[in-house]
Design an enzyme around this catalytic site. Structure first.
Site, mmCIF file in Angstrom:
data_model
loop_
_atom_site.group_PDB
_atom_site.id
_atom_site.type_symbol
_atom_site.label_atom_id
_atom_site.label_comp_id
_atom_site.label_asym_id
_atom_site.label_seq_id
_atom_site.Cartn_x
_atom_site.Cartn_y
_atom_site.Cartn_z
ATOM 1 N N GLN A 126 0.912 -1.176 -0.128
ATOM 2 C CA GLN A 126 0.012 -0.146 0.063
ATOM 3 C C GLN A 126 1.079 1.107 -0.029
ATOM 4 O O GLN A 126 0.542 2.191 -0.883
ATOM 5 C CB GLN A 126 -0.832 0.109 1.178
ATOM 6 N N GLU A 127 1.772 1.079 0.737
ATOM 7 C CA GLU A 127 2.900 2.423 0.911
ATOM 8 C C GLU A 127 3.752 2.746 -0.387
ATOM 9 O O GLU A 127 3.486 3.922 -0.718
ATOM 10 C CB GLU A 127 3.930 2.185 2.065
ATOM 11 N N SER A 128 4.189 1.793 -0.683
ATOM 12 C CA SER A 128 5.132 2.221 -1.956
ATOM 13 C C SER A 128 5.044 1.397 -3.157
ATOM 14 O O SER A 128 5.910 1.585 -4.095
ATOM 15 C CB SER A 128 6.579 1.966 -1.307
#
Length: 462
Positions: free
Chosen positions: A322-324
């Site tokens: 999700q983050e990167s």
């Protein structure tokens, strides 16, 4: 034109642009108006003084609305007190003022004044803006006001009401109000799909969550029509020309239907072209092809630091996806870095508190150091919230202060689905839902058991 641009500058909180536009103004009147506008920008409480002598022109009506919204950002109660003056001083067309009143109403969601509540809800009732109405629905969810949830959802269009999200909340409300049959019928209609609220419906029905999974194989015969394009991409990559290679790949994928895009994504995955796989799944809208969309990368590191800091490695994998997008060199507009998108300030705090091997912000582009710091921080948050992942994920994204604000604003009867939906930041709502869904996909891919939500997480009692 210059004066209209200045109004946009006020909305954008850009007083320097107003100053610049004042230099460009060709008339004395325009220069005076821009000087006044700049003064009002800095002293928004002077609203009435400025507008009580203004004539009823289209520009002045626009100017008043812009200034009123600017005041609302600084002092919502003062802005509310100016509404009667604005409505009596200017002759607005039907609905001309509605968007500005909605702007104020949204900022009065937490008021406890009965008179303001009535005014606010009158504004919401006249609204046809789904984004505005959804904020009123979330207030009802936050307060577990089941009749209100139904009332405000019914203000949406039929198409908007039919979404999994609002069908779920209509069902929950009906069941809470005693109409179990209608509620369960709604839940059954939305269960079994690849959506956060479809999974929530299955949990409410006490069913094992299920969702569609699409698969694809890519053999030589299927790839033959693309061989020249594949050769071109491989040649460009061999020459270190990644951007032209990706551009050519996008061109190839853009021409194909979903099934053929899946074949190309399959080939890219076999070649470990992660960005190319991602490109094909996005352009081909391959949402049900989770084996293509969710690569298992850096599993060794997630397992090592997950074990060390007592965090489920699948959680670390899902959060990093999700983050990167599982890209090591990602940097966000606010400065978060690396795989787990850690802010340098957070890394410095964690390093000092737990004696981690971190010295400089550039360390966050190092795989081991990023996962070490990110997993330690998530472990820190999980401990703070007694292993409630919904709170920990929202704190990882928006910070512990906002989690405290959201929890304090909620009814004591709210459950975790209500907490998630009532999060006021859209980015954080989507973030938390995505990580839970991504964890479920990764458990499927890795053939691992695990609950979507633990029994202890289903309440809001921490």
């Amino acid at each position: 034109m210059i004066l209209e641009r200045a109004l946009y500058a006020v909305d954008a909180k850009n007083p320097r642009l107003i100053t610049y536009l004042r230099k460009l103004a060709s008339t004395v009147d325009s220069k005076d108006t821009l000087t006044e506008m700049l003064r009002l920008y800095r002293q928004p409480e002077k609203f009435t003084v400025v507008f009580e002598t203004k004539e009823d022109t289209q520009f002045n009506r626009n100017y008043a609305q812009t200034a009123l919204k600017h005041l609302a950002k600084h002092n919502i109660n003062s802005a509310y007190e100016k509404v009667d003056f604005v409505q009596s001083h200017f002759s607005f067309e039907v609905n001309e003022l509605q968007a500005t009143l909605e702007f104020l109403a949204v900022r009065l969601l937490d008021t406890k004044d009965p008179e303001i509540i009535q005014w606010r809800d009158d504004v919401f009732e006249r609204s046809s803006d789904s984004v505005v109405l959804e904020q009123r629905i979330r207030l009802a969810i936050r307060k577990t006001q089941w009749n209100e949830i139904i009332f405000w959802i019914n203000k949406l269009t039929s198409e908007e009401q039919a979404s999994y999200r609002w069908q779920y909340w209509l069902a929950r409300s009906e069941m809470k109000l005693g109409d179990t049959e209608s509620g369960e019928t709604r839940l059954k209609r939305i269960a079994g799909n690849r959506h956060f609220y479809s999974i929530a419906a299955s949990i409410a029905l006490k069913r094992e969550p299920r969702f569609p999974i699409a698969r694809v194989e890519c053999n030589k015969e299927q790839l033959e029509p693309y061989q020249d394009d594949i050769d071109r991409v491989e040649e460009l990559l061999a020459l270190g020309k990644t951007y032209p290679a990706r551009k050519h790949w996008r061109h190839v994928v853009a021409k194909e239907n979903q099934a053929k895009s899946a074949v190309l994504a399959c080939y890219a995955k076999k070649k470990h072209w992660h960005l190319f796989t991602h490109e094909a799944t996005i352009r081909g809208e391959l949402w049900d092809y989770i084996y293509l969309r969710f690569p298992v990368r850096y599993w060794k590191e997630f397992t090592r630091y997950g074990t060390k800091y007592n965090v489920d490695p699948v959680t670390l994998l899902a959060l990093s996806r999700q983050e990167s997008g599982l890209e090591l060199t990602t940097k966000s507009p606010v400065g978060a870095r690396g795989l787990m998108q850690v802010l340098p300030s957070t890394a410095a705090f964690m390093a000092q508190k737990y004696n981690l091997n971190y010295r400089h912000s550039s360390d966050l582009f190092d795989l081991d150091k990023n996962v070490a710091v990110g997993s330690r921080y998530l472990s820190h948050l999980l401990a703070r919230y007694k292993n409630n992942r919904a709170y920990a994920f929202s704190a990882y994204n928006a910070g512990p202060t906002m989690v405290m604000v959201w929890r304090r604003a909620a009814s004591k009867e709210i459950d975790i689905f209500g907490y998630i939906e009532s999060i006021s930041f859209k980015e954080t709502r989507v973030y938390v839902k995505n990580i839970f869904m991504f964890k479920m996909y990764y458990r499927e891919i890795l053939k691992l058991e695990g609950d979507f939500l633990r029994p202890s997480e289903l309440t809001n009692s921490i």
